[in-house]
Design an enzyme around this catalytic site. Structure first.
Site, PDB file in Angstrom:
ATOM      1  N   ASN A 192       0.802  -1.222   0.000  1.00 27.12           N
ATOM      2  CA  ASN A 192       0.000   0.000   0.000  1.00 27.12           C
ATOM      3  C   ASN A 192       0.837   1.276   0.000  1.00 27.12           C
ATOM      4  O   ASN A 192       0.394   2.319   0.470  1.00 27.12           O
ATOM      5  CB  ASN A 192      -0.968   0.010   1.197  1.00 27.12           C
ATOM      6  N   ARG A 193       2.056   1.167  -0.510  1.00 21.78           N
ATOM      7  CA  ARG A 193       2.981   2.303  -0.618  1.00 21.78           C
ATOM      8  C   ARG A 193       3.434   2.859   0.731  1.00 21.78           C
ATOM      9  O   ARG A 193       4.003   3.954   0.798  1.00 21.78           O
ATOM     10  CB  ARG A 193       2.364   3.436  -1.470  1.00 21.78           C
ATOM     11  N   LEU A 194       3.200   2.123   1.801  1.00 23.67           N
ATOM     12  CA  LEU A 194       3.707   2.541   3.119  1.00 23.67           C
ATOM     13  C   LEU A 194       5.082   1.910   3.325  1.00 23.67           C
ATOM     14  O   LEU A 194       5.290   1.060   4.195  1.00 23.67           O
ATOM     15  CB  LEU A 194       2.727   2.151   4.228  1.00 23.67           C
TER      16      LEU A 194
END
Length: 215
Positions: A192-194
């Site tokens: 999730n692009r974290l």
């Protein structure tokens, strides 16, 4: 375009990057990650982007190969009279980027540039294949040339000249640089692009401070 660039995406799920599992010394951490890249049999794990800039701040970037690593920094070799050589002479600061997509990792390095000793450059040059030595002499790197044939004619002439020699002398316009790191960042892709980002900054006393950055 038939392909929608906006829809190209990959969710990164392979690994995590936690402060409790990394070295307090970013160079030791690099050795660890680099060995994992080698052990994973990645193609050219020592390929890195080198970014330089003019004194007015105009950047340029290209891929070079890491050819040495020690407690002082990261070593690579090139033509001193190339565009990157000119820029590093005028502005001795640069950045490196390693991107190991198969491991979903990247390492960013920023610091000052210095030339390695003439003895180091000579030793590495003599370790190269003879054809690569001839190529270094034949190419006026980054300069405009009339044709491919110009290079090949020079290459053929040098091949004949040094036909009986085991090695060529190191050109005076060719040698090594060392990037002495002042900042290093380790990036591990996460869902999730974290992503995980751990940033090291060199302190005046020679120690390193590590901090986590938001993705």
């Amino acid at each position: 375009m038939a392909l929608s660039l906006a829809e190209l995406r990959e969710n990164y799920t392979r690994q995590t990057l936690d402060e409790s599992h990394v070295s307090s010394d970013p160079l030791r951490q690099f050795e660890h990650w680099f060995q994992e890249a080698v052990d994973s049999q990645l193609p050219e794990p020592n390929a890195m982007t080198l970014a330089t800039a003019t004194t007015s701040g105009l950047p340029s970037a290209r891929i070079v190969l890491l050819k040495g690593l020690d407690d002082k920094g990261f070593v690579f070799f090139t033509n001193y009279e190339s565009r990157k050589g000119d820029e590093m002479a005028d502005n001795p600061h640069a950045a490196l980027l390693f991107f190991w997509i198969e491991l979903q990792r990247q390492v960013r390095i920023e610091g000052r540039i210095e030339k390695v000793s003439a003895a180091e450059s000579e030793a590495y040059f003599q370790s190269r294949p003879k054809d690569s030595q001839i190529g270094a002499w034949a190419s006026p790197q980054s300069r405009v040339i009339a044709s491919r044939e110009q290079l090949e004619t020079k290459q053929d002439a040098l091949t004949r000249e040094y036909a009986d020699a085991a090695v060529l002398p190191c050109p005076p316009f060719w040698g090594g640089y060392r990037l002495v790191p002042e900042k290093m960042e380790y990036w591990q892709g996460r869902p999730n692009r974290l992503h995980d980002r751990l940033h090291y900054s060199l302190q005046p006393d020679g120690s390193w401070i590590m901090e986590r950055l938001a993705p």
